[in-house]
Design a protein around this motif. Structure first.
Motif, PDB file in Angstrom:
ATOM      1  N   THR A 153       4.032   1.770  -1.165  1.00  8.18           N
ATOM      2  CA  THR A 153       3.046   2.447  -0.393  1.00  8.18           C
ATOM      3  C   THR A 153       3.599   2.846   1.059  1.00  8.18           C
ATOM      4  N   ASP A 181       2.952   2.105   7.617  1.00  6.92           N
ATOM      5  CA  ASP A 181       1.819   2.489   8.603  1.00  6.92           C
ATOM      6  C   ASP A 181       1.937   1.470   9.909  1.00  6.92           C
ATOM      7  N   TRP A 182       2.172   1.848  11.149  1.00  6.00           N
ATOM      8  CA  TRP A 182       2.183   1.103  12.168  1.00  6.00           C
ATOM      9  C   TRP A 182       0.745   0.490  12.659  1.00  6.00           C
ATOM     10  N   ASN A 183      -0.345   1.280  12.021  1.00  4.14           N
ATOM     11  CA  ASN A 183      -1.731   0.796  12.287  1.00  4.14           C
ATOM     12  C   ASN A 183      -1.997  -0.432  11.281  1.00  4.14           C
ATOM     13  N   ASN A 184      -1.197  -0.815  10.470  1.00  2.00           N
ATOM     14  CA  ASN A 184      -1.554  -1.600   9.513  1.00  2.00           C
ATOM     15  C   ASN A 184      -1.173  -2.787  10.034  1.00  2.00           C
ATOM     16  N   GLU A 202      -0.469  -5.988   8.682  1.00  4.70           N
ATOM     17  CA  GLU A 202       0.464  -6.567   7.769  1.00  4.70           C
ATOM     18  C   GLU A 202       1.782  -5.869   7.707  1.00  4.70           C
ATOM     19  N   HIS A 203       1.657  -4.625   7.937  1.00 11.75           N
ATOM     20  CA  HIS A 203       2.956  -3.938   8.011  1.00 11.75           C
ATOM     21  C   HIS A 203       3.829  -4.216   9.343  1.00 11.75           C
TER      22      HIS A 203
END
Length: 648
Positions: A374, A377-380, A382-383
């Motif tokens: 995967t 993504d800094w917009n996620n 959880e990430h």
């Protein structure tokens, strides 16, 4: 190499075309041409200047870069005090500037060395190669066997190809350099196209393949072999196929298309390289991870980059000086590792001599996928909550991040280094602390106030460990066994790189899963999946379109070949300046804040917050004209048929 003979002969190719004084002697050691070509060994000593001049990016000062690595002019890395004029693209008529300069003074009057400016070094070595090719038959029969003459000629043809390639991938198409020019000849020659130059290089590499040995004796490890020439053919053809190289000498426009004929040739040449290795040098092939434990796989993977042998297992063409560099403690690696990669607390050195001067950027860190494939993504949310958990195994092989444990601090024995965090021992296990008022960013360590500032010490918030083994720490010879545990070299081409060359070429010709005539048994998707499997990453099942898979291939290349003398040339041949550097401050770092400890010394379990920050000193003002370097004005003034590169 373990045995290298040196004759101090200055053979200057003083302009971009030719020089009539082709053999200038060092006054203290006057050797005539008869002396040079007396025996196989004297001739090889002369040719060894071309090994000595190879760009030594395994240590500081390569290419006039000072204490920084060439990766720091790309999006992958940054440094504390960059060359602002270079980073803003102001390269015109800068004779001594890093990477783009051309004069001898940057070499400290020391002929051509691994720290020399590459345009000058290439001129120097092209002259040597041509001189040897034209004079090989002057060696007496008793001085060299025919086999030895073939070995000399094979190396000379390869070096003529390599150093001409070093020229044209910086300057674009140039006049031919396939002979020794004399003062009576017309030296004002027009520039060839990039592809015409590439044809000359391929011709020389075909000659080298026919003459070089399959393998040298142990005493000559590191010399050029057939596999070196096979591999370089594929790389040269891939460059000729690339978007930048579709421009003519007098025109420069943004492009994203490949030359399919050259891409086909690149695929065929790279496939031939792998076929040759499998049949003749199987030990050079990528290791098969099937059935290995994670620990076994990671051990084999790190051995590619630092190793106990003189030459790495995947090495096809490298700059080797017994795997170490001269002039500092423990065979040289104390100075190299501490300046390029280690923080002041690990190296124990003062000021910029132990600064971690080639730091990974957030731009680079974000390119690593999660372990399941995967994209990050800094917009996620959880990430963002756990940005360093369950990433590509190569992330942990390459990157040191906030709280990461790696190696030790302090000198071996009882001598402790100072500490600014009472929770951290003065001596022993090292945890990276890139937060304000911490050990790695706090005051002290021989830094003045300016360099103690948060934005100056380790501005990116990361360190790079691909070539740094955990036993290497301490200062001034206090730990020679640790720094001498392994060796590493400047690898120009290794086997994984050939798989990546092949994948890129195949995809442009036939898409992710199509076949190409002359490269039977290979597809772009299979090539990339082999590279990923070796690193411990899952295979790609749905590659998408050719354009979509192109981005996957480029990202794989960016990660796998990081800090290996590829990224700067890749982003130029792909013409990516506008895509990568469209912000005022395009280079990003990580500001980590310690929120809480867990009551133990294991900082990997502590709690942090993360904020992306601009690295304001690392500007990237490259424009369209910076895809090619400017030709020096002094040469333009003398050579009326030479056209300047567009925009200069």
């Amino acid at each position: 190499m373990k045995r290298i003979y040196k004759i101090l002969i200055v053979l200057l190719f003083a302009s971009l075309t030719a020089c009539e004084d082709y053999l200038d002697m060092v006054p203290s050691q006057e050797f005539s041409e008869e002396d040079v070509y007396e025996t196989y060994y004297t001739t090889q000593s002369y040719l060894d200047n071309c090994y000595r001049a190879l760009y030594d990016f395994s240590g500081p000062n390569a290419g006039g870069m000072g204490i920084y690595q060439i990766e720091t002019i790309t999006d992958n890395a940054c440094t504390q005090s960059p060359n602002s004029a270079f980073n803003l693209g102001d390269w015109y008529n800068k004779s001594g500037m890093q990477e783009v300069g051309w004069n001898l003074t940057k070499q400290n009057n020391d002929n051509a060395t691994g720290s020399g400016l590459p345009i000058y070094n290439s001129s120097f070595c092209l002259r040597i190669a041509n001189n040897l090719i034209e004079n090989i038959e002057t060696i007496p029969e008793i001085g060299a066997s025919q086999e030895q003459k073939d070995w000399l000629m094979g190396q000379a043809y390869f070096f003529r190809a390599w150093y001409y390639f070093e020229w044209i991938r910086r300057l674009g198409g140039m006049p031919p350099v396939n002979k020794v020019y004399t003062g009576s000849e017309d030296l004002d020659l027009p520039r060839q196209s990039y592809k015409e130059c590439s044809e000359d290089i391929i011709e020389d590499l075909d000659m080298a393949i026919g003459l070089l040995p399959h393998e040298w004796p142990d005493a000559d490890q590191g010399r050029l072999e057939k596999c070196s020439a096979y591999a370089l053919k594929g790389l040269v053809a891939l460059y000729a196929a690339s978007p930048l190289m579709q421009n003519s000498v007098d025109e420069l426009v943004e492009r994203d298309d490949y030359d399919i004929d050259w891409a086909t040739r690149a695929a065929q040449y790279s496939a031939a390289t792998l076929d040759y290795l499998q049949a003749n040098r199987p030990s050079k092939m990528m290791f098969d991870p099937t059935g290995l434990t994670e620990k076994e796989r990671d051990s084999l993977y790190t051995e590619i980059f630092y190793h106990t042998n003189y030459i790495g297992k995947e090495s096809l063409f490298c700059r080797s000086s017994n795997g170490v560099s001269a002039g500092t403690n423990a065979g040289g690696r104390e100075g190299d590792l501490s300046m390029l990669f280690q923080s002041l607390r690990v190296s124990g050195r003062s000021g910029s001599w132990g600064f971690s001067c080639s730091m990974p950027t957030q731009n680079f860190v974000d390119a690593f996928e999660f372990a399941d494939g995967t994209p990050f993504d800094w917009n996620n949310p959880e990430h963002v909550a756990n940005p360093y958990k369950n990433r590509d195994p190569r992330f942990y092989n390459f990157i040191i991040y906030a709280g990461r444990q790696y190696g030790k601090v302090g000198h071996p024995g009882t001598h402790d280094l100072p500490t600014f965090n009472s929770k951290v021992p003065k001596h022993g296990t090292y945890y990276f602390e890139p937060w304000k008022a911490s050990d790695d960013l706090g005051g002290g360590w021989g830094m003045d106030n300016a360099y103690s500032a948060y934005n100056k010490s380790i501005p990116a918030g990361y360190m790079f460990k691909k070539f740094w083994w955990p036993e290497a720490y301490g200062q001034n010879g206090s730990n020679p066994d640790g720094f001498g545990t392994y060796k590493y070299n400047a690898e120009f081409i290794r086997t994984t790189g050939v798989w990546l060359d092949l994948a890129e070429a195949l995809n442009e010709v036939a898409g992710p899963t199509g076949a190409v005539s002359g490269a039977a048994g290979y597809t772009a998707l299979d090539c990339i999946n082999k590279v990923r499997a070796k690193a411990g990453m899952p295979v790609i099942l749905t590659p998408g379109s050719k354009e979509e898979f192109r981005e996957r291939i480029r990202n794989e290349r960016r990660i796998e070949l990081s800090y290996e003398y590829h990224r700067w040339f890749d982003i130029r041949r792909w013409m990516l300046f506008d895509d990568l550097f469209d912000e005022t401050y395009p280079i990003k770092g990580m500001a980590s804040t310690l929120i809480a400890t867990d009551g133990t010394e294991n900082q990997e379990n502590w709690t942090y917050e993360y904020e992306i920050k601009d690295i304001q000193q690392s500007l990237r003002g490259y424009t369209l004209r910076n895809y090619w370097y400017p030709i020096p004005q002094s040469h333009m003034d003398r050579l009326y048929n030479i056209e300047q590169n567009p925009g200069w």
